[in-house]
Design an enzyme around this catalytic site. Structure first.
Site, mmCIF file in Angstrom:
data_model
loop_
_atom_site.group_PDB
_atom_site.id
_atom_site.type_symbol
_atom_site.label_atom_id
_atom_site.label_comp_id
_atom_site.label_asym_id
_atom_site.label_seq_id
_atom_site.Cartn_x
_atom_site.Cartn_y
_atom_site.Cartn_z
ATOM 1 N N ILE A 476 0.920 -1.313 -0.095
ATOM 2 C CA ILE A 476 -0.153 -0.089 -0.043
ATOM 3 C C ILE A 476 1.029 1.194 -0.189
ATOM 4 O O ILE A 476 0.693 2.122 -0.514
ATOM 5 C CB ILE A 476 -0.926 0.052 1.153
ATOM 6 C CG1 ILE A 476 -1.792 -1.342 1.069
ATOM 7 C CG2 ILE A 476 -1.673 1.412 1.365
ATOM 8 C CD1 ILE A 476 -2.801 -1.367 2.203
ATOM 9 N N THR A 556 0.663 0.691 7.733
ATOM 10 C CA THR A 556 0.902 -0.675 8.276
ATOM 11 C C THR A 556 -0.298 -1.230 8.758
ATOM 12 O O THR A 556 -1.626 -0.880 8.951
ATOM 13 C CB THR A 556 1.845 -0.368 9.392
ATOM 14 O OG1 THR A 556 1.315 0.010 10.710
ATOM 15 C CG2 THR A 556 2.961 0.448 9.192
ATOM 16 N N LYS A 580 -6.688 -0.838 10.606
ATOM 17 C CA LYS A 580 -7.785 -1.151 11.419
ATOM 18 C C LYS A 580 -7.784 -0.999 12.927
ATOM 19 O O LYS A 580 -8.663 -1.062 13.571
ATOM 20 C CB LYS A 580 -8.475 -2.345 10.778
ATOM 21 C CG LYS A 580 -9.144 -2.235 9.545
ATOM 22 C CD LYS A 580 -10.119 -3.398 9.174
ATOM 23 C CE LYS A 580 -9.283 -4.682 8.518
ATOM 24 N NZ LYS A 580 -8.731 -4.019 7.387
ATOM 25 N N GLU A 607 -10.854 6.164 5.885
ATOM 26 C CA GLU A 607 -11.810 5.534 4.900
ATOM 27 C C GLU A 607 -11.507 4.258 4.806
ATOM 28 O O GLU A 607 -12.512 3.119 4.391
ATOM 29 C CB GLU A 607 -11.868 6.394 3.737
ATOM 30 C CG GLU A 607 -12.865 6.127 2.887
ATOM 31 C CD GLU A 607 -14.157 5.979 3.231
ATOM 32 O OE1 GLU A 607 -14.803 7.131 3.597
ATOM 33 O OE2 GLU A 607 -15.027 4.876 3.563
ATOM 34 N N LEU A 614 -13.587 2.007 -1.196
ATOM 35 C CA LEU A 614 -15.102 2.514 -1.547
ATOM 36 C C LEU A 614 -15.611 3.386 -0.400
ATOM 37 O O LEU A 614 -15.158 3.493 0.720
ATOM 38 C CB LEU A 614 -16.013 1.309 -1.179
ATOM 39 C CG LEU A 614 -15.658 0.260 -2.123
ATOM 40 C CD1 LEU A 614 -16.647 -0.894 -1.639
ATOM 41 C CD2 LEU A 614 -16.175 0.632 -3.771
ATOM 42 N N ASP A 679 -11.771 -10.526 10.611
ATOM 43 C CA ASP A 679 -11.489 -9.089 9.817
ATOM 44 C C ASP A 679 -12.838 -8.379 9.712
ATOM 45 O O ASP A 679 -13.016 -7.125 9.784
ATOM 46 C CB ASP A 679 -11.079 -9.575 8.721
ATOM 47 C CG ASP A 679 -10.394 -8.271 8.071
ATOM 48 O OD1 ASP A 679 -9.666 -7.337 8.329
ATOM 49 O OD2 ASP A 679 -10.811 -8.177 6.681
ATOM 50 N N LYS A 683 -14.542 -4.688 10.784
ATOM 51 C CA LYS A 683 -15.322 -3.677 9.993
ATOM 52 C C LYS A 683 -16.568 -3.084 10.404
ATOM 53 O O LYS A 683 -16.931 -1.932 10.524
ATOM 54 C CB LYS A 683 -15.104 -4.046 8.581
ATOM 55 C CG LYS A 683 -13.759 -4.168 8.044
ATOM 56 C CD LYS A 683 -13.691 -4.912 6.504
ATOM 57 C CE LYS A 683 -12.376 -5.127 6.260
ATOM 58 N NZ LYS A 683 -12.347 -5.877 5.065
#
Ligand code: ADP
Ligand code: ASP
Ligand code: MG
Length: 816
Positions: A476, A556, A580, A607, A614, A679, A683
């Protein structure tokens, strides 16, 4: 006729003196010969001050004196014809002998009076002017060296003498009349009192000498030749994006220079203003630059402010006490006391209740001012009507200046927003009643950051610079740098934003560059120049670099950076992250981050925590922020599980589909890490929290989709074996769904404050029926979207889209 003044750098070397001669060659002498005023060679006045002060404290000065001689002699050798050199050497040598005698006297007496100091300083201008006038004689007929102590007459306030304009005017006129066909080369800065003792006009005073000559001789213009392109919107040494101003009024120039724009000495404006003589600031080193014109009737400018200036080091004195309230004479007494004792008050602010007065002075004057006040107000202090004055040091003044400010509302709002957002604490504020300037007192260590941030805020036609410190150079991080590199032109043109990567760190190395890394070569630079990575050190350096519009980018998936977020917000630095872990930890931590960011007026954008690029979090926040109420969220937010169930149909068997997902790189090394739903849970948790629910991870109910044997398998290989042996379990699910014309979907739901994730069978009516690849999808049911939900759908994983989401967050920080 014109007056031309050349500053220290313009006469600082043989090369620049040659340029001065070239400039003089282009002068038209038909309207009268010009008067040329000169400063000491650059650095010479400072050196003379140092030598004098050293001598007074018993230190040697001979090495410095030799250095001074050598600098002047080198110019003689380089620019004068051999046969002309000797008389000049003799004359210079005479000056240096006198100077040596003076310094020796100071050394012997260990005393440096203001009078002696002025005399010592006068040799700087005398030497440079003698030199330039003799060089000029080789090119022009009639050059006259003028020692200004013979014509500029002042009182005896050494160091900052006041000019007797009447007498000076007469003497200058006489001199000019007697020599009207000659070019006068005049020493700037120096003057003399009635007794003929040398005085000086204040540091930077050569400009003033030029204005005095210009005014007396009714010059058509006064040109100040210096080393930059005129008066700029800020000091170009501090603000790289400063640009030249074509025009200014006398008042604007006065305010800017009073608050530190050194390019012109403030008193210079007065004689020019009174006679409406334009002052043109020109650049000796770029003669194509047309100059900044300071004059009466400027064209209307569309700039809200003309410039930002600053005084680097000041001290403030705070006075408080009930004895000041309603006492009309108090400030009168205070400030006449300071004036009488020659303490220059740079700025004053008074609270409306008159309970306190704060004023700024030069650091050297602070103790003296305090002592004077304590003496003068002894009775008030004894009666506790006044508290003892308190000195604060290491402060700076920043001032925005412009005549348009009067007509433009919101100027102070903009100033304070820029300062506040960058964590610059304002200690005192003053707005001149003329409204031409707003000044703030801030900590000296924040000055550079504040100047740049305020410059960015007011000159929005320039690009705003974001300084990003990026952690993580994996997929990333790398992709983000590529995207930034590719789109920088577009960003500058369309968003008015320039992103500079000022720091990069991975787990091995870290490196910093205030000017921003070249994104074509960042990898090799980090490799070659990077130091040993250290997270705490990275954060500390980011803070100490104290750059404006600063953003910390955490690319990271590590828990380690999270520990620094709060501290980063507290340093008024925004955070953008795809990590996250921070937001899905304890609720108290989530809240602490958001509170800290809000309190310090910075952004926290994440985001990419949900659905990669998205626009999910933004959409949720926009819905809620616009007064809509959330009824239900349904979502598939795991790209891996999405891929698996989108492909688990017809003849496919579960084992092969999971294997394929792994081969395509959609899964964690152990696919159970995805299939357990952890995971996905994170979210959902973040969404629930952003929707306003105080929820912990345990509150999200997760339906397990794996049979016990698969969960228990010791290795990944064993796990795959169980998928084969348990094939019937999965096939049953699939067949049941297909027989009802439904598909299997692993769906997260948030409704009435409850979050859950479960395997469901949905029919063709359901928005999640048609899905492809590893798409994510989210459906918002709200008061406004109640018949049909608002749906966001698309690829929800992968380096390109995630980096693009981080990129978008970064740009949003830039927009604030
Ligand atoms: P000189 O020796 O020619 O009189 P100074 O050093 O006194 O020159 O003034 C020129 C310097 O003023 C520039 O080199 C620049 O660094 C500084 N400066 C400070 N503020 C400004 C500004 N707003 N615009 C231009 N120059 C500025
Ligand atoms: N040489 C003097 C100074 O350095 C005056 C000037 O340069 O204007 O202050
Ligand atoms: Mg100057």
């Amino acid at each position: 006729m014109k007056v031309l003044k050349f500053g220290g750098t313009s006469v600082g070397s043989a090369k620049s003196i040659s340029t001065v001669i070239d400039i003089l060659k282009t002068e038209d002498r038909s309207q009268g010969s010009p008067v040329v005023v000169l400063s000491a060679m650059s650095g010479v006045t400072n050196l003379l001050v140092e030598m004098a002060e050293n001598a007074a404290s018993g230190k040697e000065f001979t090495a410095h004196l030799a250095e001074l001689e050598a600098r002047h002699f080198a110019v003689v050798k380089e620019l004068l014809d051999v046969q002309q050199q000797n008389p000049v050497f003799t004359r210079l040598k005479l000056y240096f002998n006198q100077l040596e005698d003076l310094l020796q006297g100071v050394l012997t007496l260990r005393e440096l009076t203001a009078k002696t100091r002025d005399l010592i300083l006068s040799y700087g201008e005398r030497c440079s002017t003698l030199l330039v006038s003799r060089i000029a004689m080789q090119y022009f007929d009639g050059c006259l060296f003028v020692d200004a102590t013979e014509v500029v007459k002042t009182d005896s306030a050494h160091g900052q003498a006041k000019v007797n304009m009447e007498l000076t005017g007469m003497l200058i006129k006489d001199l000019y009349l007697a020599n009207h066909d000659k070019i006068l080369f005049v020493t700037g800065f120096i003057s003399s009192n009635d007794a003929g003792q040398v005085t000086t006009l204040g540091r930077g005073g050569s400009d003033y000498t030029a204005a005095i000559f210009g005014s007396v001789l009714n010059a058509s213009s006064i040109e100040i030749w210096t080393d930059v392109n005129g008066m700029m919107t800020a000091d170009p040494r501090m603000v790289k994006k400063a640009f030249s101003l074509p025009e200014l009024t006398y008042t604007e120039a006065m305010e800017l220079s009073y608050f530190g724009a050194k390019v012109i000495y403030p008193p210079t404006m007065i004689p020019a203003f009174l006679k409406k003589i334009p002052i043109v600031i020109k650049n000796t080193f770029d003669t194509t630059f047309e100059g900044t014109v300071i004059r009466h009737d400027c064209k209307a400018s569309n700039l809200a402010i003309k410039g930002i200036s600053s005084v680097n080091r000041i001290s403030i004195i705070n006075l408080e006490g009930s004895g000041m309230v309603g006492k009309a004479g108090f400030s009168g007494r205070l400030f006449s006391l300071l004036a009488r004792e020659q303490i220059n008050v740079i700025l004053i602010t008074q609270s409306s209740s008159e309970h306190s007065i704060t004023f700024a002075v030069q650091p050297d004057d602070a103790e003296k001012a305090k002592a004077l006040i304590e003496q003068e107000f002894e009775l008030e202090l004894a009666a506790r009507k006044l508290e003892h004055p308190v000195i604060e040091e290491e402060l700076s003044i920043l001032a925005i200046v412009g005549e348009n400010m009067k007509q433009t509302p919101g100027m102070s709002g903009k100033l304070f927003h820029a300062l506040g957002r960058n964590g610059v604490n304002v200690r005192a504020i003053a707005q001149g009643s003329s409204e031409y300037n707003i000044s703030v007192i801030i900590s000296g260590s924040d000055l550079a950051k504040a100047l740049n941030a305020v410059h960015d805020a007011f000159f929005s036609q320039l690009n705003k610079t974001l300084h990003a410190f990026c952690l993580g150079t994996g997929n990333i991080g790398k992709t983000l740098f590529n995207q930034l590199n590719q789109h920088k032109g577009f960003l500058e043109e369309n968003n008015g934003i320039q992103v500079k990567i000022a720091g990069i760190s991975n787990t091995r190395k870290m490196s910093f560059d205030t000017d921003g890394f070249d994104l074509d070569t960042w990898e090799s630079t980090l490799q070659a120049k990077g130091e040993q990575a250290d997270l705490a050190g990275f954060v500390a350096r980011m803070k100490s670099m104290n750059l404006p519009n600063c953003v910390f980018v955490d690319n990271t998936a590590s828990p380690l950076p999270i520990a620094f977020y709060e501290e980063i917000f507290k340093s008024n630095i925004s955070v953008v992250t795809c990590n996250k872990i921070g937001n899905s930890g304890k609720y108290s931590q989530y809240k602490a981050f958001h509170d800290a960011a809000r309190l310090h007026g910075v952004d926290f954008f994440y985001e990419t925590n949900v659905g990669a690029g998205l626009p999910i979090i933004r959409t949720l926040k926009d819905l809620m922020g616009s007064g809509d109420r959330l009824q239900r969220i349904e979502a598939i937010l795991s790209g891996t599980i999405s891929f698996i169930f989108n492909n688990f149909k017809g003849d496919a068997n579960f084992h092969d589909v999971v294997k394929l997902a792994q081969e395509k790189g959609y899964t964690e090394p152990d696919p159970r890490d995805d299939l357990r739903g952890t995971d996905f849970m994170r979210k959902m948790l973040i969404l629930a929290r952003d929707a306003g629910y105080k929820m912990e991870a345990e509150d999200v109910q997760i339906d397990n989709i794996l049979p016990q044997a698969s969960l228990d398998a010791a290795t990944v290989e064993d796990f795959y074996a169980t998928l084969k042996s348990e094939n019937a379990f999965f096939d049953n699910l699939k067949n049941e769904a297909e027989s009802g014309n439904k598909v299997l979907r692993y769906i997260g739901k948030l409704e009435n404050g409850k979050a859950s994730i479960s395997l469901q069978m949905v029919d063709a009516e359901h928005p999640f029926y048609t899905m492809s690849g590893s798409d994510n999808i989210i459906a918002f049911n709200t008061d406004r979207y109640k018949e049909r939900p608002m749906v966001v759908k698309g690829p929800g994983a992968g380096a390109e889209v995630t980096a693009a989401g981080v990129f978008a967050d970064l740009i949003n920080v830039g927009a604030n």
